[in-house]
Design a protein around this motif. Structure first.
Motif, PDB file in Angstrom:
ATOM      1  N   THR A  51       0.690  -1.371  -0.020  1.00 27.63           N
ATOM      2  CA  THR A  51       0.164   0.154   0.171  1.00 27.63           C
ATOM      3  C   THR A  51       0.887   1.280   0.007  1.00 27.63           C
ATOM      4  N   GLY A  52       1.749   1.084   0.807  1.00 27.82           N
ATOM      5  CA  GLY A  52       2.815   2.414   0.946  1.00 27.82           C
ATOM      6  C   GLY A  52       3.577   2.616  -0.328  1.00 27.82           C
ATOM      7  N   ALA A  53       3.558   1.632  -1.069  1.00 27.45           N
ATOM      8  CA  ALA A  53       4.552   1.645  -2.588  1.00 27.45           C
ATOM      9  C   ALA A  53       3.530   1.819  -3.498  1.00 27.45           C
ATOM     10  N   SER A  54       2.326   1.965  -3.604  1.00 26.07           N
ATOM     11  CA  SER A  54       1.262   2.094  -4.341  1.00 26.07           C
ATOM     12  C   SER A  54       1.272   1.127  -5.354  1.00 26.07           C
ATOM     13  N   TYR A  55       1.181  -0.041  -4.821  1.00 28.86           N
ATOM     14  CA  TYR A  55       1.160  -1.305  -5.594  1.00 28.86           C
ATOM     15  C   TYR A  55      -0.120  -1.596  -6.714  1.00 28.86           C
ATOM     16  N   ALA A  56       0.361  -1.903  -7.930  1.00 26.43           N
ATOM     17  CA  ALA A  56      -0.753  -1.956  -8.914  1.00 26.43           C
ATOM     18  C   ALA A  56      -0.262  -3.102  -9.616  1.00 26.43           C
ATOM     19  N   SER A  57      -1.134  -3.885 -10.309  1.00 23.13           N
ATOM     20  CA  SER A  57      -1.154  -5.279 -11.111  1.00 23.13           C
ATOM     21  C   SER A  57      -2.229  -5.288 -12.058  1.00 23.13           C
ATOM     22  N   GLU A  58      -1.943  -5.979 -13.153  1.00 21.65           N
ATOM     23  CA  GLU A  58      -2.750  -6.373 -14.139  1.00 21.65           C
ATOM     24  C   GLU A  58      -2.332  -7.890 -14.546  1.00 21.65           C
ATOM     25  N   PRO A  59      -3.271  -9.045 -13.920  1.00 20.57           N
ATOM     26  CA  PRO A  59      -4.484  -8.824 -13.402  1.00 20.57           C
ATOM     27  C   PRO A  59      -4.688  -8.140 -12.098  1.00 20.57           C
ATOM     28  N   ALA A  60      -5.460  -7.436 -12.002  1.00 21.52           N
ATOM     29  CA  ALA A  60      -5.785  -6.885 -10.619  1.00 21.52           C
ATOM     30  C   ALA A  60      -5.693  -7.846  -9.536  1.00 21.52           C
ATOM     31  N   ASN A  61      -6.508  -9.029  -9.890  1.00 24.71           N
ATOM     32  CA  ASN A  61      -6.600 -10.164  -8.356  1.00 24.71           C
ATOM     33  C   ASN A  61      -5.475 -10.979  -8.499  1.00 24.71           C
ATOM     34  N   ARG A  62      -4.109 -10.489  -8.901  1.00 29.97           N
ATOM     35  CA  ARG A  62      -3.027 -11.360  -8.649  1.00 29.97           C
ATOM     36  C   ARG A  62      -2.807 -11.829  -7.476  1.00 29.97           C
ATOM     37  N   PRO A  63      -2.699 -13.102  -7.273  1.00 34.30           N
ATOM     38  CA  PRO A  63      -2.359 -13.906  -5.865  1.00 34.30           C
ATOM     39  C   PRO A  63      -1.223 -13.553  -4.999  1.00 34.30           C
ATOM     40  N   VAL A  64      -1.206 -13.642  -3.867  1.00 31.30           N
ATOM     41  CA  VAL A  64      -0.050 -13.728  -3.061  1.00 31.30           C
ATOM     42  C   VAL A  64       0.447 -15.164  -3.244  1.00 31.30           C
ATOM     43  N   GLY A  65       1.672 -15.402  -3.219  1.00 30.95           N
ATOM     44  CA  GLY A  65       2.304 -16.822  -2.932  1.00 30.95           C
ATOM     45  C   GLY A  65       3.030 -16.764  -1.778  1.00 30.95           C
ATOM     46  N   ASN A  66       3.601 -18.066  -1.471  1.00 28.17           N
ATOM     47  CA  ASN A  66       4.446 -18.233  -0.145  1.00 28.17           C
ATOM     48  C   ASN A  66       5.210 -19.359  -0.399  1.00 28.17           C
ATOM     49  N   ALA A  67       6.413 -19.036  -0.240  1.00 22.98           N
ATOM     50  CA  ALA A  67       7.676 -20.314  -0.325  1.00 22.98           C
ATOM     51  C   ALA A  67       8.803 -19.667   0.718  1.00 22.98           C
ATOM     52  N   ASP A  68       9.022 -20.819   1.356  1.00 31.34           N
ATOM     53  CA  ASP A  68      10.136 -20.675   2.380  1.00 31.34           C
ATOM     54  C   ASP A  68       9.689 -19.796   3.345  1.00 31.34           C
ATOM     55  N   GLY A  69       8.370 -19.615   3.749  1.00 30.70           N
ATOM     56  CA  GLY A  69       7.831 -18.758   4.905  1.00 30.70           C
ATOM     57  C   GLY A  69       7.774 -17.173   4.380  1.00 30.70           C
ATOM     58  N   ARG A  70       8.049 -16.847   3.309  1.00 31.07           N
ATOM     59  CA  ARG A  70       7.963 -15.659   2.671  1.00 31.07           C
ATOM     60  C   ARG A  70       6.985 -15.325   1.556  1.00 31.07           C
ATOM     61  N   SER A  71       6.215 -14.025   1.738  1.00 38.65           N
ATOM     62  CA  SER A  71       5.403 -13.940   0.496  1.00 38.65           C
ATOM     63  C   SER A  71       5.957 -13.586  -0.752  1.00 38.65           C
ATOM     64  N   ASN A  72       5.202 -13.533  -1.675  1.00 36.94           N
ATOM     65  CA  ASN A  72       5.690 -13.136  -3.069  1.00 36.94           C
ATOM     66  C   ASN A  72       4.557 -12.828  -4.147  1.00 36.94           C
ATOM     67  N   ARG A  73       4.985 -12.310  -5.169  1.00 42.79           N
ATOM     68  CA  ARG A  73       4.092 -12.094  -6.384  1.00 42.79           C
ATOM     69  C   ARG A  73       4.889 -12.707  -7.638  1.00 42.79           C
ATOM     70  N   ALA A  74       3.850 -13.260  -8.390  1.00 37.66           N
ATOM     71  CA  ALA A  74       4.263 -13.838  -9.737  1.00 37.66           C
ATOM     72  C   ALA A  74       3.226 -13.957 -10.672  1.00 37.66           C
ATOM     73  N   GLY A  75       3.642 -14.406 -11.747  1.00 39.99           N
ATOM     74  CA  GLY A  75       2.424 -14.611 -12.579  1.00 39.99           C
ATOM     75  C   GLY A  75       2.642 -14.119 -14.031  1.00 39.99           C
ATOM     76  N   GLY A  76       1.594 -14.050 -14.857  1.00 35.57           N
ATOM     77  CA  GLY A  76       1.549 -13.203 -16.007  1.00 35.57           C
ATOM     78  C   GLY A  76       1.158 -11.707 -15.878  1.00 35.57           C
TER      79      GLY A  76
END
Length: 175
Positions: A51-76
């Motif tokens: 939120t503080g970094a003005s996150y934007a995405s297309e697709p807007a509903n990009r899921p949050v991933g989780n691996a090795d205990g940390r969240s991430n973003r990925a995908g098309g």
């Protein structure tokens, strides 16, 4: 029925032990310098930071991933953040990726853009194990006179963005 567990220890020579201690000290120093050089930092998937970094995405509903205990973003598609820069110093973007033990290295086909200009593209690092950082230099012309820039991860066609665990803007001359 009780399971029995036994402990296994690495058997190493004094020289190998000294090398491991030296490698740990070098990694601690690398992390210290990276943190000291950081101007802006966002962990994808951490809502307050995004939120503080003005996150934007297309697709807007990009899921949050989780691996090795940390969240991430990925995908098309793409996702972006607005991050602070220091227009008086050479800047770089440092992105944290993950190669999970026992799995193929992180894969993706995407570029990293600053205010619409490509500054690099993802290149897998097959020899890395665990979290690893890639650095992308930002040309001075892209930050001149600016307090913030938009950092965008853009999948190329055909392609996808490999999981991104951290995005930093750093003073490149302080690393």
């Amino acid at each position: 029925h009780r399971r029995r567990y036994s402990n296994y220890f690495d058997v190493i020579t004094t020289a190998e032990f000294d090398a491991r201690v030296g490698a740990l000290a070098a990694e601690r120093e690398r992390v210290r310098r990276l943190e000291a050089a950081t101007v802006a930092l966002v962990h994808p998937g951490v809502a307050a930071e995004e939120t503080g970094a003005s996150y934007a995405s297309e697709p807007a509903n990009r899921p949050v991933g989780n691996a090795d205990g940390r969240s991430n973003r990925a995908g098309g598609g793409w996702f972006s953040y607005q991050l602070a820069v220091d227009a008086e110093a050479p800047m770089a973007i440092v992105v944290t990726y993950l190669n999970e033990i026992g799995l193929l290295p992180a894969a993706g086909n995407f570029e990293i853009q600053v205010d619409g200009t490509a500054v690099g593209s993802f290149e897998p690092k097959p020899d890395a194990v665990g979290f690893w950082d890639a650095s992308y230099q930002i040309p001075a012309t892209l930050i001149r006179g600016k307090a913030k820039v938009t950092v965008r991860f853009q999948a190329t066609q055909p392609g996808r963005i490999a999981p991104v665990f951290a995005v930093r803007i750093v003073r490149a001359n302080a690393l």
